[in-house]
Design a protein around this motif. Structure first.
Motif, mmCIF file in Angstrom:
data_model
loop_
_atom_site.group_PDB
_atom_site.id
_atom_site.type_symbol
_atom_site.label_atom_id
_atom_site.label_comp_id
_atom_site.label_asym_id
_atom_site.label_seq_id
_atom_site.Cartn_x
_atom_site.Cartn_y
_atom_site.Cartn_z
ATOM 1 N N GLY A 161 -9.433 13.115 0.061
ATOM 2 C CA GLY A 161 -9.615 11.603 0.178
ATOM 3 C C GLY A 161 -8.914 11.032 1.572
ATOM 4 O O GLY A 161 -8.489 11.958 2.386
ATOM 5 N N GLN A 162 -8.971 10.003 1.426
ATOM 6 C CA GLN A 162 -8.271 9.313 2.700
ATOM 7 C C GLN A 162 -6.739 9.411 2.390
ATOM 8 O O GLN A 162 -5.923 9.288 1.435
ATOM 9 N N VAL A 163 -6.068 9.921 3.675
ATOM 10 C CA VAL A 163 -4.482 9.655 3.642
ATOM 11 C C VAL A 163 -3.926 8.469 3.536
ATOM 12 O O VAL A 163 -4.383 7.574 3.990
ATOM 13 N N PRO A 164 -2.843 8.282 2.586
ATOM 14 C CA PRO A 164 -2.291 6.987 2.375
ATOM 15 C C PRO A 164 -1.310 6.602 3.516
ATOM 16 O O PRO A 164 -0.857 7.682 4.137
ATOM 17 N N THR A 165 -1.206 5.447 3.862
ATOM 18 C CA THR A 165 -0.133 4.720 4.814
ATOM 19 C C THR A 165 0.481 3.502 3.816
ATOM 20 O O THR A 165 0.090 3.193 2.946
ATOM 21 N N THR A 166 1.559 3.344 4.458
ATOM 22 C CA THR A 166 2.713 2.461 3.923
ATOM 23 C C THR A 166 2.811 1.601 4.975
ATOM 24 O O THR A 166 3.422 1.986 6.022
ATOM 25 N N ASP A 167 2.804 0.365 4.746
ATOM 26 C CA ASP A 167 3.502 -0.715 5.810
ATOM 27 C C ASP A 167 5.134 -0.799 5.395
ATOM 28 O O ASP A 167 5.983 -0.771 6.374
ATOM 29 N N ARG A 168 5.527 -0.879 4.339
ATOM 30 C CA ARG A 168 6.993 -0.940 3.761
ATOM 31 C C ARG A 168 7.149 -0.738 2.447
ATOM 32 O O ARG A 168 6.071 -0.490 1.693
ATOM 33 N N ILE A 169 8.275 -0.214 1.993
ATOM 34 C CA ILE A 169 8.488 -0.137 0.639
ATOM 35 C C ILE A 169 10.027 -1.003 0.327
ATOM 36 O O ILE A 169 10.791 -0.963 0.840
#
Length: 637
Positions: free
Chosen positions: A19-27
């Motif tokens: 599926g689509q690769v996850p991206t993170t803006d912040r944690i």
């Protein structure tokens, strides 16, 4: 050509994903501390079918939501009590892929929960004792926090933002209730643009801390980790590169603190901390093969130069006075290629190093400043036996606790790097990790091996001759390998000069400004469904005599409608193949073909590696798939 430039031209091999690769803006984190049960909230995109959060000290489980939100994922789980406080890499793992890295502070200070938006004075969010808080700054809206202090109480304040790869360029200001400024900090040396402040309260009261971006910018990418307490402020670990053992924590505002460091196997980033009642002072070091020799003053002239032992040496130094220059002496018993490599900005030091090489007669032989984002490096063939002198200075004559450097002094040098951060290995198929090799006066044969492979995944050592600038390390998944797996593997290069890791070297257009993001050894791998096609060989060990030829049958297994011809060729340029070896290109019209390998009279007996690949074109789509590594044994006639 620099190693990073060389990596720019390497091919990228991509396998289909679930599926689509996850991206993170912040944690954002709560109780992310040793011995606590942490809660971490990731914001981003494609956070679907989430599995867990990866950290170097273990995974943190995903907390399933009643109504899953592809923009938010929450993780909760225990943190080991023995984990050292400091900055750590994290990644979100989903069925669709592996996110890029986010850096978080694992803090032993209590978590303070914001009671309001903290965007006006007086703020309802109060630090009544030591604590930490994380969040993000909105545009044109500084954050304000109250800090309760007693007269004469010393307080340390520190912001992590740039060191976490945040867009926030922070400044902090501490003021009395009536607005009188007690302290201000911006761009503390050694903190990559972050800042820290230590003040003593003149009277009892609640003081106001303002935190904002230097240009009043803001948004979700402007995240931060704020620390308040009685902890020691640290600007640098010294030496910055070392193996397990003693290390100093340096600051312009206090005496050096001696503590110890312990590297986790396979990790270059090594958190260092020193705990006191008001919290821990934090720093980072970089794992190295041994303990460096520390430069000792006075060594400000060639007559006072510190002698460097023969062979490979590691040196650590500091600029302690204005216009400080450190001198080192190398005694050559014969001509050889001298290589001196600086590590300063690549391990977090602000020092811009200039290297000079002089002979005993006082003639300057070479000078090196930085090359773009690379630190200074000398590479020079010493013409005769004798004494030679290496001068090390800071370009702008800066000095202080943060202005440190490390040197590698060697007889020639080999650098290996890969731009691959994550690769997908298709079930029943193969993928390669491209490795760039840069040689400076070194012609050693290099063998690259892979460690940490899960069950069902195999890799054959790759043997790299002196003329080869790129290597292709193959990872092959058996047909019965697990449907889905995630694993970090490590690539190690071995030669006559010893072993060294293959480092992550992102090309300049993608290179992060944060030096932490460059300190990586290893590649994340994940299992995927079968590729459009995969290639296999009838034999993976082939013997050939000088002046003879050998044939290998290649077979393709295709999925779906990928029936087009496949062009077979060497993945390595013809000029970089082992001496005297040629591989004939071929076109696979169906699902089998024979490839001819020839060894002429110039072939060198020994064991080498062949990397073959196929290229299939369908409409506007081109798919390149490798053949698992083939070991070639060249025999004398």
């Amino acid at each position: 050509m620099t190693l990073r430039r060389l990596l720019c031209i390497l091919p990228t091999l991509v396998a289909p994903a679930f599926g689509q690769v996850p991206t993170t803006d912040r944690i954002l984190v709560h109780d992310f501390a040793p011995g606590k049960t942490a809660t971490l909230t990731a914001s981003g995109k494609e956070l679907k079918e989430v599995l867990h959060l990866w950290t170097p000290f273990g995974t943190i489980p995903y907390k399933a939501a009643e109504k899953p939100n592809p923009a938010v994922a929450v993780f909760t789980g225990p943190i080991g009590a023995d984990v050292t406080p400091g900055v750590y890499e994290t990644r979100v793992i989903t069925k669709g892929g592996i996110s890029t890295r986010r850096f978080l502070v694992l803090d032993d200070l209590p978590t303070v929960v914001a009671a309001d938006a903290a965007e006006s004075v007086p703020s309802k969010t109060l630090f009544s004792g030591p604590g930490c808080l994380n969040g993000y700054v909105n545009a044109l809206k500084p954050k304000y926090y109250g800090i309760a202090l007693k007269k004469g109480q010393a307080i340390s304040i520190e912001v992590y933002a740039r060191r976490l790869n945040s867009a926030l360029d922070p400044i902090i200001q501490l003021a009395t209730a009536d607005g009188r400024e007690l302290g201000f900090a911006d761009d503390t040396p050694g903190l990559a643009g972050d800042c820290q402040l230590r003040v003593v309260a003149p009277e009892d009261g609640t003081y106001t801390l303002q935190l904002r971006d230097v240009q009043y910018s803001g948004g979700g990418a402007h995240y931060f980790h704020l620390r308040v307490g009685g902890f020691p402020l640290v600007q640098a670990a010294y030496p910055r590169r070392t193996s397990n053992g003693s290390i100093q924590l340096l600051s312009d505002s206090s005496d050096a603190i001696t503590t110890s460091t312990k590297a986790a196997p396979g990790h270059l980033i090594v958190p260092v901390s020193h705990h006191v009642e008001g919290g821990s002072g934090l720093a980072l070091s970089s794992a190295a093969a041994g303990v460096p020799q520390l430069e000792a003053e006075p060594n400000n002239s060639r007559e006072q130069a510190t002698t460097i032992p023969g062979g490979k040496s590691s040196i650590a130094g500091r600029f302690q006075t204005p216009a400080d220059i450190d001198w080192f002496k190398v005694t050559a018993t014969e001509p050889y290629h001298l290589c001196v490599t600086t590590h300063s900005r690549d391990v977090g030091s602000p020092a811009d190093i200039v290297l000079e090489l002089w002979d005993a007669a006082g003639k300057k032989l070479q000078e090196s400043d930085d090359s773009g984002t690379n630190d200074a490096q000398l590479s020079f063939g010493l013409p005769a036996a004798g004494d030679y002198f290496i001068g090390v200075r800071e370009l702008s004559s800066q000095f202080g606790a943060a202005w440190t450097y490390d040197l590698d002094v060697e007889r020639g040098r080999i650098e290996l790097g890969t731009a691959a951060d994550t690769v997908s290995v298709p079930k029943g198929g193969t993928v390669t990790v491209p490795v760039a090799i840069k040689r400076l006066g070194a012609s050693d044969v290099v063998t690259i091996t892979v460690e940490g492979l899960p069950a069902g995944i195999s890799s054959t050592p790759v043997i790299v001759p002196a003329n080869q600038k790129t290597a292709h390390v193959s990872l092959h998944a058996a047909a019965d390998a697990a449907d889905m797996w995630n694993q970090r593997i490590r690539l190690t290069a071995t030669s006559a000069r010893g072993s060294q890791p293959v480092l992550y070297s992102p090309p300049p257009p993608k290179a992060p400004t944060n030096t932490l993001a460059r300190l990586q050894t290893g590649v994340f791998c994940r299992g995927t469904s079968a590729a459009a096609y995969s290639l296999s060989a009838s034999a993976y060990e082939v013997a050939i005599a000088k002046g003879a030829e050998a044939k290998i049958k290649l077979t393709a297994v295709r999925t779906g409608d990928w029936k087009q011809p496949i062009d077979i060729a060497s993945a390595v340029a013809a000029a970089e193949l082992p001496a005297g070896i040629t591989v004939a290109a071929a076109k696979m019209e169906k699902d089998e073909i024979e490839v001819t390998i020839k060894a002429d009279d110039k072939a060198v007996p020994g064991t080498w590696t062949l990397s073959l690949q196929g290229t299939l074109k369908k409409d506007k789509t081109t798919i390149v798939r490798p053949v698992p590594t083939i070991t070639l044994r060249v025999n004398a006639p």
